[in-house]
Design a protein around this motif. Structure first.
Motif, PDB file in Angstrom:
ATOM      1  N   MET A   1       0.829  -1.200   0.000  1.00  0.00           N
ATOM      2  CA  MET A   1       0.000   0.000   0.000  1.00  0.00           C
ATOM      3  C   MET A   1       0.866   1.254   0.000  1.00  0.00           C
ATOM      4  SD  MET A   1      -3.054  -1.150   2.653  1.00  0.00           S
ATOM      5  CE  MET A   1      -3.951   0.383   2.510  1.00  0.00           C
ATOM      6  N   SER A   2       0.307   2.325  -0.540  1.00  0.00           N
ATOM      7  CA  SER A   2       1.002   3.611  -0.556  1.00  0.00           C
ATOM      8  C   SER A   2       0.921   4.245   0.829  1.00  0.00           C
ATOM      9  CB  SER A   2       0.360   4.550  -1.577  1.00  0.00           C
ATOM     10  OG  SER A   2      -0.961   4.901  -1.164  1.00  0.00           O
ATOM     11  N   PRO A   3       1.810   5.177   1.139  1.00  0.00           N
ATOM     12  CA  PRO A   3       1.746   5.849   2.442  1.00  0.00           C
ATOM     13  C   PRO A   3       0.400   6.520   2.684  1.00  0.00           C
ATOM     14  CG  PRO A   3       3.865   6.261   1.433  1.00  0.00           C
ATOM     15  CD  PRO A   3       3.027   5.560   0.404  1.00  0.00           C
ATOM     16  N   SER A   4      -0.184   7.108   1.631  1.00  0.00           N
ATOM     17  CA  SER A   4      -1.465   7.780   1.788  1.00  0.00           C
ATOM     18  C   SER A   4      -2.573   6.787   2.147  1.00  0.00           C
ATOM     19  CB  SER A   4      -1.826   8.514   0.494  1.00  0.00           C
ATOM     20  OG  SER A   4      -3.078   9.159   0.619  1.00  0.00           O
ATOM     21  N   ASN A   5      -2.592   5.660   1.454  1.00  0.00           N
ATOM     22  CA  ASN A   5      -3.613   4.646   1.749  1.00  0.00           C
ATOM     23  C   ASN A   5      -3.383   4.006   3.124  1.00  0.00           C
ATOM     24  OD1 ASN A   5      -4.962   5.107  -0.629  1.00  0.00           O
ATOM     25  ND2 ASN A   5      -4.151   3.289  -1.671  1.00  0.00           N
ATOM     26  N   ILE A   6      -2.137   3.865   3.480  1.00  0.00           N
ATOM     27  CA  ILE A   6      -1.828   3.325   4.811  1.00  0.00           C
ATOM     28  C   ILE A   6      -2.375   4.264   5.880  1.00  0.00           C
ATOM     29  CG2 ILE A   6       0.047   2.870   6.455  1.00  0.00           C
ATOM     30  CD1 ILE A   6       1.694   1.799   4.098  1.00  0.00           C
ATOM     31  N   TYR A   7      -2.157   5.555   5.670  1.00  0.00           N
ATOM     32  CA  TYR A   7      -2.669   6.532   6.637  1.00  0.00           C
ATOM     33  C   TYR A   7      -4.181   6.398   6.775  1.00  0.00           C
ATOM     34  CZ  TYR A   7      -3.794  11.018   8.794  1.00  0.00           C
ATOM     35  OH  TYR A   7      -4.278  12.010   9.623  1.00  0.00           O
ATOM     36  N   ASP A   8      -4.877   6.313   5.642  1.00  0.00           N
ATOM     37  CA  ASP A   8      -6.335   6.199   5.673  1.00  0.00           C
ATOM     38  C   ASP A   8      -6.780   4.913   6.385  1.00  0.00           C
ATOM     39  OD1 ASP A   8      -6.522   8.577   4.323  1.00  0.00           O
ATOM     40  OD2 ASP A   8      -6.864   7.661   2.342  1.00  0.00           O
ATOM     41  N   GLN A   9      -6.084   3.824   6.121  1.00  0.00           N
ATOM     42  CA  GLN A   9      -6.432   2.551   6.754  1.00  0.00           C
ATOM     43  C   GLN A   9      -6.221   2.619   8.263  1.00  0.00           C
ATOM     44  OE1 GLN A   9      -7.895   0.024   5.309  1.00  0.00           O
ATOM     45  NE2 GLN A   9      -7.810  -1.381   7.083  1.00  0.00           N
ATOM     46  N   LEU A  10      -5.188   3.290   8.681  1.00  0.00           N
ATOM     47  CA  LEU A  10      -4.888   3.386  10.110  1.00  0.00           C
ATOM     48  C   LEU A  10      -5.925   4.228  10.859  1.00  0.00           C
ATOM     49  CD1 LEU A  10      -0.992   3.866  10.145  1.00  0.00           C
ATOM     50  CD2 LEU A  10      -2.284   1.776  10.646  1.00  0.00           C
ATOM     51  N   THR A  11      -6.461   5.251  10.222  1.00  0.00           N
ATOM     52  CA  THR A  11      -7.378   6.157  10.913  1.00  0.00           C
ATOM     53  C   THR A  11      -8.851   5.835  10.674  1.00  0.00           C
ATOM     54  OG1 THR A  11      -7.285   7.708   9.031  1.00  0.00           O
ATOM     55  CG2 THR A  11      -5.739   8.084  10.856  1.00  0.00           C
ATOM     56  N   SER A  12      -9.169   4.946   9.734  1.00  0.00           N
ATOM     57  CA  SER A  12     -10.554   4.669   9.367  1.00  0.00           C
ATOM     58  C   SER A  12     -11.328   4.024  10.508  1.00  0.00           C
ATOM     59  CB  SER A  12     -10.584   3.749   8.140  1.00  0.00           C
ATOM     60  OG  SER A  12     -11.908   3.321   7.886  1.00  0.00           O
ATOM     61  N   ASP A  13     -12.626   4.427  10.628  1.00  0.00           N
ATOM     62  CA  ASP A  13     -13.521   3.779  11.585  1.00  0.00           C
ATOM     63  C   ASP A  13     -13.782   2.327  11.211  1.00  0.00           C
ATOM     64  OD1 ASP A  13     -13.762   6.037  13.128  1.00  0.00           O
ATOM     65  OD2 ASP A  13     -15.593   6.742  12.164  1.00  0.00           O
ATOM     66  N   TYR A  14     -13.557   1.980   9.968  1.00  0.00           N
ATOM     67  CA  TYR A  14     -13.735   0.606   9.502  1.00  0.00           C
ATOM     68  C   TYR A  14     -12.382  -0.115   9.400  1.00  0.00           C
ATOM     69  CZ  TYR A  14     -18.203   2.672   8.248  1.00  0.00           C
ATOM     70  OH  TYR A  14     -19.410   3.343   8.283  1.00  0.00           O
ATOM     71  N   GLY A  15     -11.357   0.594   9.815  1.00  0.00           N
ATOM     72  CA  GLY A  15     -10.010   0.020   9.771  1.00  0.00           C
ATOM     73  C   GLY A  15      -9.442  -0.122  11.177  1.00  0.00           C
ATOM     74  N   GLU A  16      -8.291   0.526  11.395  1.00  0.00           N
ATOM     75  CA  GLU A  16      -7.556   0.312  12.645  1.00  0.00           C
ATOM     76  C   GLU A  16      -7.929   1.278  13.770  1.00  0.00           C
ATOM     77  OE1 GLU A  16      -5.868  -2.313  12.970  1.00  0.00           O
ATOM     78  OE2 GLU A  16      -5.815  -2.909  10.868  1.00  0.00           O
ATOM     79  N   ARG A  17      -8.469   2.447  13.405  1.00  0.00           N
ATOM     80  CA  ARG A  17      -8.946   3.433  14.380  1.00  0.00           C
ATOM     81  C   ARG A  17      -7.827   4.014  15.272  1.00  0.00           C
ATOM     82  NH1 ARG A  17     -14.564   2.205  17.162  1.00  0.00           N
ATOM     83  NH2 ARG A  17     -14.538   4.484  17.060  1.00  0.00           N
ATOM     84  N   PHE A  18      -6.660   4.201  14.690  1.00  0.00           N
ATOM     85  CA  PHE A  18      -5.629   4.963  15.391  1.00  0.00           C
ATOM     86  C   PHE A  18      -5.955   6.441  15.287  1.00  0.00           C
ATOM     87  CE2 PHE A  18      -3.205   1.050  14.602  1.00  0.00           C
ATOM     88  CZ  PHE A  18      -2.559   0.882  15.820  1.00  0.00           C
ATOM     89  N   THR A  19      -5.379   7.245  16.157  1.00  0.00           N
ATOM     90  CA  THR A  19      -5.574   8.690  16.085  1.00  0.00           C
ATOM     91  C   THR A  19      -4.771   9.238  14.895  1.00  0.00           C
ATOM     92  OG1 THR A  19      -3.663   9.216  17.490  1.00  0.00           O
ATOM     93  CG2 THR A  19      -5.775   8.792  18.605  1.00  0.00           C
ATOM     94  N   PRO A  20      -5.163  10.425  14.388  1.00  0.00           N
ATOM     95  CA  PRO A  20      -4.384  11.029  13.284  1.00  0.00           C
ATOM     96  C   PRO A  20      -2.901  11.203  13.640  1.00  0.00           C
ATOM     97  CG  PRO A  20      -6.472  12.151  13.495  1.00  0.00           C
ATOM     98  CD  PRO A  20      -6.375  11.219  14.662  1.00  0.00           C
ATOM     99  N   GLU A  21      -2.613  11.558  14.883  1.00  0.00           N
ATOM    100  CA  GLU A  21      -1.219  11.751  15.298  1.00  0.00           C
ATOM    101  C   GLU A  21      -0.440  10.422  15.273  1.00  0.00           C
ATOM    102  OE1 GLU A  21      -3.806  14.927  16.722  1.00  0.00           O
ATOM    103  OE2 GLU A  21      -3.866  12.736  17.015  1.00  0.00           O
TER     104      GLU A  21
END
Length: 224
Positions: free
Chosen positions: A193-213
């Motif tokens: 995955m690209s860095p941008s998509n990784i970021y989205d996956q990490l923060t998504s409510d349907y994904g990992e739900r990490f904080t933006p920081e």
């Protein structure tokens, strides 16, 4: 005159014999008390000193009897309680999770009454169980704080109460940014995955739900 002299010569001899006889008697008399004392000492009983190795006899330890089972409780109920205690102690299940396992046809298949008896008499700290489960998810699966919380309360997950799950996430020892980075590297290595998509996956409510920081930290350190 000669007869008188002869008498006088004999008399001292007799006197000497008398003196010697008396001296012998006196010596024997003086030795008698000593001999008597010696005899008394020989006959006197000697007190035996206690040996330091000799110890007073100890009382045999009392053997405590094992508590008797309450025969008024049906055997099925007692078995259900034993199983429930094992699931709680070893697998850190929630109260609802234990009950479902006891009654499931794919689990222990106890009656609802036996399972309820087990739950009512089970000794467990449900907050501690939730914390143990949460710590395991954080350590082994690198979940986010919200991801752990959701897993703990989900009816398809651990089925802890919201209060128990909140206690768990508040007391978990974890570096959530490090977890986000571990997840990000998994997405990069396994899914390219690209860095941008990784970021989205990490923060998504349907994904990992990490904080933006936390997600930004992960993306910034992908190539470290």
């Amino acid at each position: 005159m000669k007869r008188t002299l002869s008498h006088m010569l004999v008399a001292p001899g007799l006197a000497l014999c008398l003196v010697l006889t008396l001296a012998g008697c006196g010596g024997a008399s003086s030795k008698a008390p000593e001999a008597q004392a010696e005899t008394t000492q020989e006959q006197a009983p000697t007190a035996k000193a206690p040996s330091p190795e000799e110890k007073p006899a100890e009382e045999a330890p009392k053997v405590e009897e094992a508590p008797k089972e309450d025969k008024s409780v049906p055997a099925e109920y007692r078995s259900a309680l034993s199983k429930a205690q094992t699931y709680s102690d070893r697998m850190h299940m929630s109260k609802q999770g234990v009950y479902d396992q006891l009654t499931s046809e794919y689990g222990e298949n106890f009656s609802a009454e036996a399972a309820q008896y087990a739950i009512d008499n089970l000794v467990a700290d449900w907050n501690a169980n939730a914390l143990a489960k949460g710590q395991n998810y954080a350590d082994s699966m690198h979940m986010s704080k919200m991801g752990v919380y959701d897993q703990l309360i989900s009816e398809y997950g651990e089925q802890f109460t919201p209060e128990e799950a909140q206690y768990a996430v508040d007391h978990i020892s974890c570096d959530w940014s490090a977890n986000a980075l571990a997840k990000a590297k998994d997405y990069q290595d396994m899914m390219s995955m690209s860095p941008s998509n990784i970021y989205d996956q990490l923060t998504s409510d349907y994904g990992e739900r990490f904080t933006p920081e936390e997600a930004q930290f992960a993306v910034d350190h992908l190539n470290d």
